[in-house]
Design a protein around this motif. Structure first.
Motif, PDB file in Angstrom:
ATOM      1  N   HIS A 409       0.834  -1.200   0.000  1.00  0.00           N
ATOM      2  CA  HIS A 409       0.000   0.000   0.000  1.00  0.00           C
ATOM      3  C   HIS A 409       0.874   1.258   0.000  1.00  0.00           C
ATOM      4  O   HIS A 409       0.595   2.229  -0.713  1.00  0.00           O
ATOM      5  N   ILE A 410       1.920   1.227   0.802  1.00  0.00           N
ATOM      6  CA  ILE A 410       2.789   2.396   0.902  1.00  0.00           C
ATOM      7  C   ILE A 410       3.528   2.621  -0.411  1.00  0.00           C
ATOM      8  O   ILE A 410       3.645   3.753  -0.895  1.00  0.00           O
ATOM      9  N   ALA A 411       4.024   1.570  -1.015  1.00  0.00           N
ATOM     10  CA  ALA A 411       4.740   1.700  -2.291  1.00  0.00           C
ATOM     11  C   ALA A 411       3.827   2.286  -3.365  1.00  0.00           C
ATOM     12  O   ALA A 411       4.235   3.168  -4.132  1.00  0.00           O
ATOM     13  N   ALA A 412       2.581   1.822  -3.426  1.00  0.00           N
ATOM     14  CA  ALA A 412       1.647   2.324  -4.433  1.00  0.00           C
ATOM     15  C   ALA A 412       1.325   3.797  -4.195  1.00  0.00           C
ATOM     16  O   ALA A 412       1.287   4.601  -5.143  1.00  0.00           O
ATOM     17  N   ALA A 413       1.093   4.168  -2.933  1.00  0.00           N
ATOM     18  CA  ALA A 413       0.752   5.559  -2.631  1.00  0.00           C
ATOM     19  C   ALA A 413       1.940   6.484  -2.888  1.00  0.00           C
ATOM     20  O   ALA A 413       1.779   7.576  -3.452  1.00  0.00           O
ATOM     21  N   MET A 414       3.138   6.070  -2.477  1.00  0.00           N
ATOM     22  CA  MET A 414       4.317   6.908  -2.719  1.00  0.00           C
ATOM     23  C   MET A 414       4.598   7.031  -4.208  1.00  0.00           C
ATOM     24  O   MET A 414       5.048   8.080  -4.680  1.00  0.00           O
ATOM     25  N   GLY A 415       4.338   5.959  -4.974  1.00  0.00           N
ATOM     26  CA  GLY A 415       4.577   6.021  -6.404  1.00  0.00           C
ATOM     27  C   GLY A 415       3.754   7.088  -7.089  1.00  0.00           C
ATOM     28  O   GLY A 415       4.173   7.655  -8.107  1.00  0.00           O
ATOM     29  N   ARG A 416       2.597   7.400  -6.516  1.00  0.00           N
ATOM     30  CA  ARG A 416       1.748   8.422  -7.127  1.00  0.00           C
ATOM     31  C   ARG A 416       1.976   9.813  -6.544  1.00  0.00           C
ATOM     32  O   ARG A 416       1.928  10.806  -7.271  1.00  0.00           O
ATOM     33  N   TRP A 417       2.207   9.904  -5.234  1.00  0.00           N
ATOM     34  CA  TRP A 417       2.166  11.198  -4.558  1.00  0.00           C
ATOM     35  C   TRP A 417       3.491  11.687  -3.998  1.00  0.00           C
ATOM     36  O   TRP A 417       3.612  12.875  -3.662  1.00  0.00           O
ATOM     37  N   PHE A 418       4.470  10.825  -3.838  1.00  0.00           N
ATOM     38  CA  PHE A 418       5.643  11.175  -3.034  1.00  0.00           C
ATOM     39  C   PHE A 418       6.916  11.027  -3.854  1.00  0.00           C
ATOM     40  O   PHE A 418       7.102  10.060  -4.572  1.00  0.00           O
ATOM     41  N   GLY A 419       7.802  11.987  -3.720  1.00  0.00           N
ATOM     42  CA  GLY A 419       9.083  11.961  -4.400  1.00  0.00           C
ATOM     43  C   GLY A 419       9.594  13.374  -4.561  1.00  0.00           C
ATOM     44  O   GLY A 419       8.834  14.351  -4.455  1.00  0.00           O
ATOM     45  N   ALA A 420      10.886  13.498  -4.811  1.00  0.00           N
ATOM     46  CA  ALA A 420      11.477  14.834  -4.951  1.00  0.00           C
ATOM     47  C   ALA A 420      10.854  15.602  -6.100  1.00  0.00           C
ATOM     48  O   ALA A 420      10.667  16.827  -6.037  1.00  0.00           O
ATOM     49  N   GLU A 421      10.522  14.899  -7.185  1.00  0.00           N
ATOM     50  CA  GLU A 421       9.985  15.562  -8.370  1.00  0.00           C
ATOM     51  C   GLU A 421       8.528  15.970  -8.209  1.00  0.00           C
ATOM     52  O   GLU A 421       7.968  16.682  -9.060  1.00  0.00           O
ATOM     53  N   LEU A 422       7.883  15.550  -7.128  1.00  0.00           N
ATOM     54  CA  LEU A 422       6.468  15.855  -6.878  1.00  0.00           C
ATOM     55  C   LEU A 422       6.305  16.811  -5.700  1.00  0.00           C
ATOM     56  O   LEU A 422       5.251  16.851  -5.068  1.00  0.00           O
ATOM     57  N   SER A 423       7.327  17.585  -5.426  1.00  0.00           N
ATOM     58  CA  SER A 423       7.326  18.430  -4.231  1.00  0.00           C
ATOM     59  C   SER A 423       7.578  19.889  -4.589  1.00  0.00           C
ATOM     60  O   SER A 423       8.024  20.223  -5.680  1.00  0.00           O
ATOM     61  N   ALA A 424       7.249  20.753  -3.636  1.00  0.00           N
ATOM     62  CA  ALA A 424       7.605  22.170  -3.704  1.00  0.00           C
ATOM     63  C   ALA A 424       8.685  22.445  -2.670  1.00  0.00           C
ATOM     64  O   ALA A 424       8.782  21.746  -1.652  1.00  0.00           O
ATOM     65  N   THR A 425       9.495  23.442  -2.908  1.00  0.00           N
ATOM     66  CA  THR A 425      10.629  23.726  -2.027  1.00  0.00           C
ATOM     67  C   THR A 425      10.613  25.181  -1.568  1.00  0.00           C
ATOM     68  O   THR A 425      10.379  26.092  -2.369  1.00  0.00           O
ATOM     69  N   LEU A 426      10.861  25.376  -0.278  1.00  0.00           N
ATOM     70  CA  LEU A 426      10.982  26.705   0.320  1.00  0.00           C
ATOM     71  C   LEU A 426      12.314  26.786   1.045  1.00  0.00           C
ATOM     72  O   LEU A 426      12.626  25.927   1.868  1.00  0.00           O
ATOM     73  N   ILE A 427      13.097  27.817   0.732  1.00  0.00           N
ATOM     74  CA  ILE A 427      14.402  28.027   1.357  1.00  0.00           C
ATOM     75  C   ILE A 427      14.352  29.281   2.225  1.00  0.00           C
ATOM     76  O   ILE A 427      13.921  30.343   1.761  1.00  0.00           O
ATOM     77  N   TYR A 428      14.777  29.152   3.464  1.00  0.00           N
ATOM     78  CA  TYR A 428      14.999  30.310   4.333  1.00  0.00           C
ATOM     79  C   TYR A 428      16.486  30.605   4.378  1.00  0.00           C
ATOM     80  O   TYR A 428      17.298  29.745   4.749  1.00  0.00           O
ATOM     81  N   ARG A 429      16.856  31.817   3.994  1.00  0.00           N
ATOM     82  CA  ARG A 429      18.239  32.283   4.131  1.00  0.00           C
ATOM     83  C   ARG A 429      18.299  33.354   5.216  1.00  0.00           C
ATOM     84  O   ARG A 429      17.332  34.091   5.430  1.00  0.00           O
ATOM     85  N   LYS A 430      19.429  33.439   5.850  1.00  0.00           N
ATOM     86  CA  LYS A 430      19.586  34.446   6.897  1.00  0.00           C
ATOM     87  C   LYS A 430      19.659  35.839   6.291  1.00  0.00           C
ATOM     88  O   LYS A 430      20.403  36.080   5.340  1.00  0.00           O
ATOM     89  N   ASP A 431      18.890  36.739   6.872  1.00  0.00           N
ATOM     90  CA  ASP A 431      18.978  38.154   6.522  1.00  0.00           C
ATOM     91  C   ASP A 431      19.867  38.794   7.580  1.00  0.00           C
ATOM     92  O   ASP A 431      19.476  38.961   8.729  1.00  0.00           O
TER      93      ASP A 431
END
Length: 433
Positions: A409-431
């Motif tokens: 079940h986990i493999a099937a769900a991750m195959g559709r929804w989870f992975g680096a290419e299916l994500s958004a990224t937010l970076i905090y840099r020090k001001d």
């Protein structure tokens, strides 16, 4: 490996729907002479219209400012005088109000809750609205604007959902919207959503169901019902990055103690089996000191001072989840991001081991049993499952649902929804300024 999890529980649950549509749930527990009263209203930030964000959370405050027979600020004062712990919270899918107190105070608690549901508008004045509007704005300054990473949820939501989506804004809302809100706008919002047939009342503790139902009918029965608004759209959206557009990405410079990387995913709604599989995967990735992120980024490579991952179950077509790591001194966000995404890719490719899956299920069981053992959090769980999932009895079968999740079940769900290419990224840099 035998999971060892409890397959089912047997907390007593009885239900009654009053003539005005209020759903009342009783779960007797006579261990101590105390009772928990918990009201869930089917209104959260996802129900807000464009230009009227922040209204659901505003009412979390306004509801304590008096009603026809209770003076401003007296709700909490009367409850505390009766020995109660009292509070309220707002989230994307709901608003809830709750108190736990000695059993002898049950009538007072129910009367106060019914009075503000039935007659809040009699006491809602421009002065009260202006006062609580300023309270909310001060809360935003203290909890969101002037603390490190305080705006992270707002930024992650903006990366994960379109602005017009019901989950495209946070519960605190827009201060411009609150400033523009008129007394008529606020009164209309209350009249639309604060109805007995849009609420669930849970009474848990040292009271038998027959008595609980009688008292609920006495105090809430006279409150009239009303037409329910159309629910917000709940059309599922696909995973991030599943179309031709590249995954969303954002950076911000802020006064933060450590540079940080956040990665978010759009997930299925919590009421589908895929979500449970992904929830266990997120636990494997970043829940506690045995998680992959902790072992790899903190103890292993010593790149991060903290790291975690979590999923947030929602019902409006989708949920979302995120992982984060905060860099040690001298570690660049780029290096930390790559290390975090490497762990994401490894989990997506391999899945959790049998031991990791057993551990994730055990962690879930420990948390769930702890929640249900307390009358206040059991009342909250009953209201949650009745309001969002339609059936409070599922608190007794929840562990069986988690136990049933396997590596396939986990493999099937991750195959559709989870992975680096299916994500958004937010970076905090020090001001540094």
């Amino acid at each position: 490996m035998d999971s060892g999890l409890s397959s089912s529980l047997a907390y007593p649950i009885e239900q009654l729907t009053l003539d005005n549509g209020l759903r009342v749930i009783s779960s007797p527990d006579h261990v101590t002479p105390s009772v928990a009263v918990n009201l869930w209203y089917d209104v959260g930030s996802r129900h807000e219209e464009p230009g009227h964000t922040g209204f659901a959370h505003l009412f979390e405050h306004v509801m304590f400012q008096g009603s026809a027979h209770v003076g401003s600020g007296q709700h909490i004062a009367l409850m505390q005088a009766a020995g109660a712990a009292v509070n309220a919270t707002t989230w994307f899918d709901r608003t809830n109000y709750f108190e736990t107190l000695p059993t002898g105070g049950l009538d007072l608690a129910l009367w106060l809750e019914a009075d503000r549901l039935g007659s809040l508008l009699d006491a809602l004045t421009q002065e009260n609205l202006d006062n609580q509007r300023e309270v909310v704005k001060e809360e935003k300054r203290q909890r969101y604007d002037n603390v490190p990473y305080g705006d992270v949820m707002e930024r992650l939501v903006a990366l994960t959902f379109p602005p017009e989506h019901p989950y495209g804004h946070t519960t605190i809302g827009s201060m411009d919207d609150l400033d523009a809100a008129t007394l008529e706008d606020v009164r209309a919002f209350f009249s639309r959503y604060y109805l007995p047939n849009n609420a669930v009342l849970s009474i848990v503790g040292d009271v038998e169901p027959a008595e609980a139902f009688t008292k609920a009918a006495t105090y809430f029965g006279p409150v009239p019902d009303g037409p329910l608004p159309d629910p917000p759209a709940a059309t599922p959206m696909p995973p991030l990055g599943s179309d031709a557009d590249p995954p969303p990405r954002a950076e911000t410079a802020a006064r933060v103690p450590a540079e940080a990387v956040y990665v978010s995913w759009r997930l299925p709604a919590r009421n589908v089996p895929e979500f449970d599989a992904l929830d266990l995967a997120f636990s494997t990735l970043g829940n506690g000191q045995t998680s992959r992120l902790h072992k790899s980024l903190i103890r292993g490579a010593e790149l991060a001072e903290s790291a975690s991952a979590t999923s947030m179950g929602l019902i409006g077509g989708n949920s979302f989840g995120f992982a984060f790591a905060r860099a040690r001194d001298g570690v660049s966000p780029e290096r930390l991001e790559q290390a975090l995404l490497d762990e994401v890719a490894r989990l997506a490719e391999e899945g959790p081991t049998e031991i990791e899956l057993h551990r994730a299920k055990a962690q879930y069981e420990r948390h769930w049993l702890h929640e249900l053992a307390r009358i206040d959090s059991r009342a909250d769980a009953l209201g949650e499952h009745a309001t969002l999932l339609g059936d409070p009895n599922t608190i007794n079968t929840r562990l069986a649902e988690i136990t049933a999740v396997d590596q396939g079940h986990i493999a099937a769900a991750m195959g559709r929804w989870f992975g680096a290419e299916l994500s958004a990224t937010l970076i905090y840099r020090k001001d540094e300024q």
